[in-house]
Design a protein around this motif. Structure first.
Motif, PDB file in Angstrom:
ATOM      1  N   MET A   7     -12.932  -8.754   7.740  1.00  0.00           N
ATOM      2  CA  MET A   7     -11.702  -8.367   8.436  1.00  0.00           C
ATOM      3  C   MET A   7     -10.610  -9.416   8.225  1.00  0.00           C
ATOM      4  N   HIS A   8     -11.013 -10.658   8.322  1.00  0.00           N
ATOM      5  CA  HIS A   8     -10.047 -11.737   8.159  1.00  0.00           C
ATOM      6  C   HIS A   8      -9.487 -11.749   6.734  1.00  0.00           C
ATOM      7  N   ALA A   9     -10.369 -11.557   5.741  1.00  0.00           N
ATOM      8  CA  ALA A   9      -9.928 -11.547   4.348  1.00  0.00           C
ATOM      9  C   ALA A   9      -8.989 -10.367   4.085  1.00  0.00           C
ATOM     10  N   ALA A  10      -9.339  -9.186   4.648  1.00  0.00           N
ATOM     11  CA  ALA A  10      -8.507  -8.002   4.460  1.00  0.00           C
ATOM     12  C   ALA A  10      -7.145  -8.180   5.112  1.00  0.00           C
ATOM     13  N   LEU A  11      -7.138  -8.733   6.332  1.00  0.00           N
ATOM     14  CA  LEU A  11      -5.881  -8.955   7.031  1.00  0.00           C
ATOM     15  C   LEU A  11      -4.989  -9.920   6.257  1.00  0.00           C
ATOM     16  N   THR A  12      -5.589 -10.959   5.727  1.00  0.00           N
ATOM     17  CA  THR A  12      -4.831 -11.940   4.953  1.00  0.00           C
ATOM     18  C   THR A  12      -4.217 -11.308   3.710  1.00  0.00           C
ATOM     19  N   ALA A  13      -4.996 -10.417   3.053  1.00  0.00           N
ATOM     20  CA  ALA A  13      -4.511  -9.778   1.825  1.00  0.00           C
ATOM     21  C   ALA A  13      -3.440  -8.735   2.103  1.00  0.00           C
ATOM     22  N   LEU A  14      -3.559  -8.000   3.217  1.00  0.00           N
ATOM     23  CA  LEU A  14      -2.645  -6.900   3.513  1.00  0.00           C
ATOM     24  C   LEU A  14      -1.377  -7.333   4.232  1.00  0.00           C
ATOM     25  N   GLU A  15      -1.436  -8.470   4.911  1.00  0.00           N
ATOM     26  CA  GLU A  15      -0.324  -8.898   5.753  1.00  0.00           C
ATOM     27  C   GLU A  15       1.001  -8.998   5.001  1.00  0.00           C
ATOM     28  N   PRO A  16       1.026  -9.484   3.749  1.00  0.00           N
ATOM     29  CA  PRO A  16       2.318  -9.587   3.050  1.00  0.00           C
ATOM     30  C   PRO A  16       2.926  -8.240   2.656  1.00  0.00           C
ATOM     31  N   LEU A  17       2.125  -7.159   2.641  1.00  0.00           N
ATOM     32  CA  LEU A  17       2.608  -5.855   2.196  1.00  0.00           C
ATOM     33  C   LEU A  17       3.389  -5.157   3.297  1.00  0.00           C
ATOM     34  N   ASP A  18       4.264  -4.219   2.897  1.00  0.00           N
ATOM     35  CA  ASP A  18       4.953  -3.412   3.893  1.00  0.00           C
ATOM     36  C   ASP A  18       4.017  -2.293   4.362  1.00  0.00           C
ATOM     37  N   ARG A  19       4.497  -1.471   5.275  1.00  0.00           N
ATOM     38  CA  ARG A  19       3.645  -0.446   5.883  1.00  0.00           C
ATOM     39  C   ARG A  19       3.119   0.557   4.861  1.00  0.00           C
ATOM     40  N   LYS A  20       3.989   0.968   3.933  1.00  0.00           N
ATOM     41  CA  LYS A  20       3.565   1.930   2.918  1.00  0.00           C
ATOM     42  C   LYS A  20       2.520   1.322   1.991  1.00  0.00           C
ATOM     43  N   GLY A  21       2.724   0.073   1.626  1.00  0.00           N
ATOM     44  CA  GLY A  21       1.757  -0.594   0.759  1.00  0.00           C
ATOM     45  C   GLY A  21       0.410  -0.725   1.427  1.00  0.00           C
ATOM     46  N   THR A  31      -0.784   1.234   3.716  1.00  0.00           N
ATOM     47  CA  THR A  31      -1.379   2.573   3.776  1.00  0.00           C
ATOM     48  C   THR A  31      -2.044   2.936   2.461  1.00  0.00           C
ATOM     49  N   ARG A  32      -1.352   2.676   1.343  1.00  0.00           N
ATOM     50  CA  ARG A  32      -1.922   3.002   0.040  1.00  0.00           C
ATOM     51  C   ARG A  32      -3.218   2.237  -0.213  1.00  0.00           C
ATOM     52  N   VAL A  33      -3.221   0.939   0.137  1.00  0.00           N
ATOM     53  CA  VAL A  33      -4.412   0.127  -0.093  1.00  0.00           C
ATOM     54  C   VAL A  33      -5.569   0.612   0.770  1.00  0.00           C
ATOM     55  N   LEU A  34      -5.309   0.909   2.042  1.00  0.00           N
ATOM     56  CA  LEU A  34      -6.371   1.345   2.948  1.00  0.00           C
ATOM     57  C   LEU A  34      -6.959   2.687   2.513  1.00  0.00           C
ATOM     58  N   VAL A  35      -6.088   3.594   2.068  1.00  0.00           N
ATOM     59  CA  VAL A  35      -6.570   4.903   1.610  1.00  0.00           C
ATOM     60  C   VAL A  35      -7.425   4.736   0.366  1.00  0.00           C
ATOM     61  N   TRP A  36      -6.959   3.886  -0.572  1.00  0.00           N
ATOM     62  CA  TRP A  36      -7.731   3.653  -1.793  1.00  0.00           C
ATOM     63  C   TRP A  36      -9.090   3.036  -1.474  1.00  0.00           C
ATOM     64  N   LEU A  37      -9.116   2.056  -0.559  1.00  0.00           N
ATOM     65  CA  LEU A  37     -10.382   1.412  -0.200  1.00  0.00           C
ATOM     66  C   LEU A  37     -11.339   2.411   0.444  1.00  0.00           C
ATOM     67  N   ALA A  38     -10.808   3.237   1.343  1.00  0.00           N
ATOM     68  CA  ALA A  38     -11.659   4.233   1.997  1.00  0.00           C
ATOM     69  C   ALA A  38     -12.258   5.186   0.984  1.00  0.00           C
ATOM     70  N   ASP A  39     -11.457   5.567  -0.014  1.00  0.00           N
ATOM     71  CA  ASP A  39     -11.952   6.460  -1.058  1.00  0.00           C
ATOM     72  C   ASP A  39     -12.997   5.763  -1.918  1.00  0.00           C
ATOM     73  N   ALA A  40     -12.713   4.516  -2.304  1.00  0.00           N
ATOM     74  CA  ALA A  40     -13.633   3.789  -3.172  1.00  0.00           C
ATOM     75  C   ALA A  40     -14.965   3.510  -2.499  1.00  0.00           C
ATOM     76  N   LEU A  41     -14.918   3.237  -1.192  1.00  0.00           N
ATOM     77  CA  LEU A  41     -16.136   2.893  -0.452  1.00  0.00           C
ATOM     78  C   LEU A  41     -16.796   4.099   0.193  1.00  0.00           C
ATOM     79  N   GLU A  42     -16.139   5.290   0.051  1.00  0.00           N
ATOM     80  CA  GLU A  42     -16.686   6.539   0.600  1.00  0.00           C
ATOM     81  C   GLU A  42     -16.931   6.425   2.100  1.00  0.00           C
ATOM     82  N   VAL A  43     -15.896   6.029   2.810  1.00  0.00           N
ATOM     83  CA  VAL A  43     -15.971   5.945   4.269  1.00  0.00           C
ATOM     84  C   VAL A  43     -14.797   6.709   4.851  1.00  0.00           C
ATOM     85  N   GLU A  44     -14.946   7.104   6.132  1.00  0.00           N
ATOM     86  CA  GLU A  44     -13.869   7.772   6.834  1.00  0.00           C
ATOM     87  C   GLU A  44     -12.918   6.721   7.378  1.00  0.00           C
ATOM     88  N   ALA A  45     -11.636   6.865   7.052  1.00  0.00           N
ATOM     89  CA  ALA A  45     -10.647   5.933   7.575  1.00  0.00           C
ATOM     90  C   ALA A  45      -9.294   6.590   7.486  1.00  0.00           C
TER      91      ALA A  45
END
Length: 231
Positions: free
Chosen positions: A44-58, A60-74
């Motif tokens: 969680m800490h690593a993800a927050l650190t990586a996502l924090e510099p991005l804007d809201r749309k960015g 969203t795109r990263v979270l959707v891609w990760l959910a798809d890649a990891l085959e989880v509901e998010a």
């Protein structure tokens, strides 16, 4: 008791971190599931650190891609109106849907004017493309094409059924989707994306060749603007 003994009893070794007992045990690691919980927190800490510099749309795109890649509901906790129609991501098409929802959507008139179709079959293909990409209507009927053509302020189709059939049988820009509906073909999609560049259109149609289907004795050959342009 000497000062040295008192210090040894009241203080933990300097290398111990917060939460560790003086006997060297770590409650997080020793408890059931503790190691997994610790790994979760680190991720969680690593993800927050990586996502924090991005804007809201960015984000969203990263979270959707990760959910798809990891085959989880998010799904994002807060979504805008354009994003509400996007389901929780489980397939790569969901990623495309999110990106499409976030891009600036042209009006039908703007889109068709930008593509500059040179024939009725090209205009049908452009309208079919718009229905699938911007109206969530990949499968459509002739009245859907007519209605969108009116909305785009396009010239009235003289015979809409014939023009749609020409775009299907005569040009290969559409294919049957079942239950009386049609959808844009790969060839049709390539055409629209190449427009208005005529050289790009020629290359796209060569890359996606099509041989008109034979008609029965009672079917007449398409007339008017039914032929392909750009080839």
């Amino acid at each position: 008791m000497s000062d040295k003994d008192t210090r040894g009893a009241d203080t933990a070794p300097e290398h111990m971190t917060a939460g560790e007992e003086a006997d060297g045990s770590d409650p997080v690691r020793d408890s059931a599931g503790g190691t997994a919980a610790r790994a979760d927190l680190l991720a969680m800490h690593a993800a927050l650190t990586a996502l924090e510099p991005l804007d809201r749309k960015g984000r969203t795109r990263v979270l959707v891609w990760l959910a798809d890649a990891l085959e989880v509901e998010a799904a994002p906790r807060a979504v805008g109106r354009a994003e509400q129609a996007v389901p929780a991501a489980r397939t790569s098409s969901a990623v495309t849907a999110v990106i499409a929802a976030e891009e600036e959507v042209p009006s039908p008139r703007e889109f068709v004017s930008r593509k500059r179709p040179a024939s009725n079959v090209e205009r049908v293909a452009c309208l079919a493309y718009y229905l699938g990409r911007y109206r969530s209507t990949p499968h459509f009927r002739t009245p859907d094409i007519v209605d969108l053509n009116t909305e785009s302020a396009g010239p009235k189709f003289g015979n809409p059924s014939r023009d749609v059939d020409n775009a299907d049988r005569g040009s290969g820009f559409l294919v049957t989707a079942g239950k009386g509906t049609k959808q844009l073909s790969t060839r049709g999609e390539a055409l629209v994306e190449a427009l208005p560049d005529r050289e790009a259109v020629k290359a796209a149609l060569r890359e996606h060749p099509y041989r008109p289907r034979k008609r029965g004795p009672g079917n007449k050959k398409p007339q008017g603007n039914g032929g392909e342009s750009g080839e």
